[in-house]
Scaffold this motif. Structure first.
Motif, short mmCIF file in Angstrom:
data_model
loop_
_atom_site.label_atom_id
_atom_site.label_comp_id
_atom_site.label_asym_id
_atom_site.label_seq_id
_atom_site.Cartn_x
_atom_site.Cartn_y
_atom_site.Cartn_z
N ASP A 143 0.80 -1.22 0.00
CA ASP A 143 0.00 0.00 0.00
C ASP A 143 0.84 1.27 0.00
OD1 ASP A 143 -2.35 -1.48 0.09
OD2 ASP A 143 -2.39 -1.53 2.28
N ALA A 144 2.16 1.14 0.12
CA ALA A 144 2.99 2.33 0.34
C ALA A 144 3.30 3.10 -0.93
CB ALA A 144 4.30 1.93 1.03
N VAL A 145 3.37 2.41 -2.06
CA VAL A 145 3.81 3.08 -3.29
C VAL A 145 2.79 2.91 -4.39
CG1 VAL A 145 6.24 2.81 -2.70
CG2 VAL A 145 5.11 1.06 -4.08
N GLY A 146 2.96 3.72 -5.44
CA GLY A 146 2.08 3.69 -6.60
C GLY A 146 2.64 2.80 -7.69
N PRO A 147 2.38 3.15 -8.95
CA PRO A 147 2.83 2.30 -10.06
C PRO A 147 4.35 2.23 -10.15
CG PRO A 147 2.02 4.41 -10.86
CD PRO A 147 1.65 4.34 -9.41
N LEU A 148 4.83 1.14 -10.71
CA LEU A 148 6.26 0.90 -10.82
C LEU A 148 6.68 0.88 -12.29
CD1 LEU A 148 6.67 -2.12 -8.35
CD2 LEU A 148 6.67 0.32 -7.80
N VAL A 149 7.82 1.49 -12.58
CA VAL A 149 8.47 1.36 -13.89
C VAL A 149 9.81 0.69 -13.63
CG1 VAL A 149 9.38 2.53 -15.92
CG2 VAL A 149 7.31 3.42 -14.79
N ILE A 150 9.96 -0.54 -14.10
CA ILE A 150 11.13 -1.35 -13.84
C ILE A 150 11.97 -1.41 -15.11
CG2 ILE A 150 11.96 -3.59 -13.05
CD1 ILE A 150 10.27 -2.07 -10.98
N VAL A 151 13.19 -0.89 -15.04
CA VAL A 151 14.04 -0.75 -16.23
C VAL A 151 15.12 -1.84 -16.23
CG1 VAL A 151 15.46 0.81 -17.60
CG2 VAL A 151 13.61 1.73 -16.17
N ASP A 152 14.95 -2.82 -17.08
CA ASP A 152 15.88 -3.93 -17.28
C ASP A 152 16.33 -4.56 -15.97
OD1 ASP A 152 16.79 -5.49 -19.36
OD2 ASP A 152 18.79 -4.63 -19.33
N SER A 153 15.38 -5.09 -15.25
CA SER A 153 15.65 -5.73 -13.96
C SER A 153 14.73 -6.92 -13.79
CB SER A 153 15.45 -4.72 -12.82
OG SER A 153 15.84 -5.27 -11.58
N LEU A 154 15.13 -7.84 -12.93
CA LEU A 154 14.38 -9.07 -12.71
C LEU A 154 14.19 -9.34 -11.22
CD1 LEU A 154 16.23 -11.34 -15.31
CD2 LEU A 154 13.89 -10.46 -15.53
N LEU A 246 10.43 -2.73 -18.59
CA LEU A 246 11.11 -2.42 -19.85
C LEU A 246 12.39 -3.24 -19.93
CD1 LEU A 246 10.65 1.46 -19.82
CD2 LEU A 246 9.22 -0.27 -20.95
N GLY A 247 12.51 -4.06 -20.95
CA GLY A 247 13.65 -4.96 -21.06
C GLY A 247 14.53 -4.66 -22.26
N ALA A 248 15.78 -5.07 -22.18
CA ALA A 248 16.75 -4.93 -23.26
C ALA A 248 17.16 -6.32 -23.77
CB ALA A 248 17.98 -4.16 -22.78
N TRP A 249 17.45 -6.40 -25.06
CA TRP A 249 17.91 -7.68 -25.60
C TRP A 249 18.96 -7.53 -26.70
CZ3 TRP A 249 17.63 -9.35 -30.69
CH2 TRP A 249 16.91 -8.52 -31.57
N GLU A 279 7.63 -4.73 -22.07
CA GLU A 279 7.96 -4.19 -23.39
C GLU A 279 9.47 -4.31 -23.59
OE1 GLU A 279 5.79 -3.37 -25.55
OE2 GLU A 279 3.98 -3.13 -24.33
N MET A 280 9.89 -4.70 -24.79
CA MET A 280 11.30 -4.89 -25.08
C MET A 280 11.79 -3.84 -26.05
SD MET A 280 11.77 -7.59 -23.21
CE MET A 280 13.46 -7.96 -23.65
N SER A 281 12.88 -3.18 -25.71
CA SER A 281 13.51 -2.21 -26.59
C SER A 281 14.13 -2.92 -27.79
CB SER A 281 14.59 -1.43 -25.83
OG SER A 281 15.38 -0.66 -26.72
N GLU A 282 14.04 -2.30 -28.95
CA GLU A 282 14.62 -2.90 -30.15
C GLU A 282 16.14 -2.74 -30.21
OE1 GLU A 282 13.31 -4.77 -32.33
OE2 GLU A 282 11.19 -4.59 -31.82
N ALA A 283 16.64 -1.59 -29.73
CA ALA A 283 18.05 -1.28 -29.95
C ALA A 283 18.84 -0.97 -28.69
CB ALA A 283 18.17 -0.10 -30.92
N GLY A 284 18.17 -0.67 -27.60
CA GLY A 284 18.87 -0.22 -26.40
C GLY A 284 19.60 -1.33 -25.68
N LYS A 285 20.73 -0.96 -25.09
CA LYS A 285 21.44 -1.87 -24.21
C LYS A 285 20.88 -1.71 -22.79
CE LYS A 285 25.67 -2.09 -26.97
NZ LYS A 285 27.15 -1.93 -26.99
N HIS A 286 21.63 -2.13 -21.79
CA HIS A 286 21.12 -2.21 -20.43
C HIS A 286 20.64 -0.86 -19.88
CE1 HIS A 286 20.59 -3.73 -16.41
NE2 HIS A 286 21.61 -3.06 -15.91
N PHE A 287 21.34 0.23 -20.20
CA PHE A 287 20.94 1.56 -19.74
C PHE A 287 19.91 2.14 -20.71
CE2 PHE A 287 24.49 0.86 -17.08
CZ PHE A 287 24.52 1.82 -16.08
N LEU A 288 18.69 1.66 -20.64
CA LEU A 288 17.66 2.03 -21.62
C LEU A 288 17.32 3.51 -21.57
CD1 LEU A 288 15.28 -1.05 -21.35
CD2 LEU A 288 16.80 -0.45 -23.25
N MET A 289 17.39 4.14 -20.41
CA MET A 289 17.06 5.56 -20.33
C MET A 289 18.11 6.41 -21.01
SD MET A 289 18.35 4.12 -17.50
CE MET A 289 19.35 4.34 -16.04
#
Length: 312
Positions: A143-154, A246-249, A279-289
């Motif tokens: 209940d403590a936080v709102g929506p999450l955006v997870i950038v290339d993490s598992l 958001l994932g990188a491949w 969602e998977m990035s087409e071209a980005g490496k691990h640092f998607l931002m």
């Protein structure tokens, strides 16, 4: 699947090879992130607050200070009040007094910060280690936080190549990494090589390399150990809010991965998470931002706008 995502693991699992007992390179000083107010300082992190609006926590990955989010802050600061986290010991920031139970303490202190600052359902955006912390915060106090955006993490990085691996079984490997990484500072030349495998822009490679070299080995090694031995794959079932993953491949092609096979690993690890989209990035490496900035911002925009409409 065992050949897939090896560079993703290498960002952490082979970081032990980047450390040496040689002195820290004295080239350029790293960019430091200092708390705006002494009251914002905590035993294991500092906070910089920017902008006005709905609160958003930004949590960086291993060896990075909060400055890794500068482009994101520039994009959103008219819509959100940013609470930019820098974990002590990363990127040239002062090391914490103790590294015992490091990530658990960071998690608990972040949740305390949300409560004491009266942040109502803040959006939490985390990259890599920061994404893991965002998930852990939400599984601990849904209940403590709102929506999450997870950038290339598992939820459990150690199990990428062996889905049957348990946290207990990962301990010997994690302990070996902790001991080796904790013995000395990162070698600049090898750190640059590793940075180049995780991002494409030359200037950012240089910056990330300086942050890595300036990071405290004891803090880095303990953070790695804590993440390697914490399995959130079942715990994510407790997360109540929507999650964008958001994932990188693209960087992993040389290891035999495809967009579909990499996505399958993400889907497997997030299978118990009730409300999520991958969602998977087409071209980005691990640092998607950094590597796929416009895509990263577009995906985040669409997700956060949808959440805002849903909340109304």
């Amino acid at each position: 699947m065992t050949a897939l995502l090896r560079p993703f693991c290498a960002a952490l699992l082979t970081s032990a090879t980047l450390f040496t007992t040689a002195p820290i390179a004295s080239a350029s000083a790293p960019t430091l992130l200092v708390a705006d107010n002494p009251a914002a300082a905590h035993p294991n992190f500092t906070v910089r607050v920017v902008g006005k609006g709905q609160p958003m926590l930004l949590i960086p990955g291993l060896t990075c200070p909060g400055a890794v989010w500068d482009e994101t802050v520039a994009h959103y600061q008219k819509q959100y009040q940013y609470h930019i986290i820098s974990i002590n010991g990363f990127g040239g920031t002062a090391a914490p007094a103790s590294t015992e139970n490091l990530l658990q303490n960071v998690r608990d202190q972040l949740l305390t910060y949300v409560k004491t600052q009266h942040l109502h359902k803040p959006v939490v955006v985390g990259h890599s280690l920061g994404g893991f912390l965002a998930l852990w915060m939400s599984t601990t106090q849904p209940d403590a936080v709102g929506p999450l955006v997870i950038v290339d993490s598992l939820p459990f990085l150690s199990a990428v190549q062996n889905p049957m691996l348990t946290a207990e079984a990962a301990k010997p490997m994690a302990e070996g990494v902790r001991q080796q990484v904790g013995r000395g500072h990162m070698d600049a030349a090898t750190a640059r090589q590793m940075s180049a495998s995780l991002m494409t822009d030359t200037a950012r490679i240089r910056l990330a390399t300086r942050w890595s070299v300036a990071s405290d080995p004891a803090t880095v090694s303990q953070a790695m150990y804590d993440m390697y031995t914490t399995d959130l794959r079942l715990d994510v079932a407790r997360i109540q809010q929507p999650v964008l993953v958001l994932g990188a491949w693209a960087a992993y092609k040389a290891y035999g991965s495809t967009k579909e096979s990499t996505r399958a690993i993400f889907e497997q690890q997030y299978a118990k998470l009730p409300q999520h989209r991958i969602e998977m990035s087409e071209a980005g490496k691990h640092f998607l931002m950094w590597d796929d900035t416009q895509w990263f911002l577009a995906q985040s925009d669409a997700f956060l706008k949808q959440y805002a409409v849903a909340k109304k």
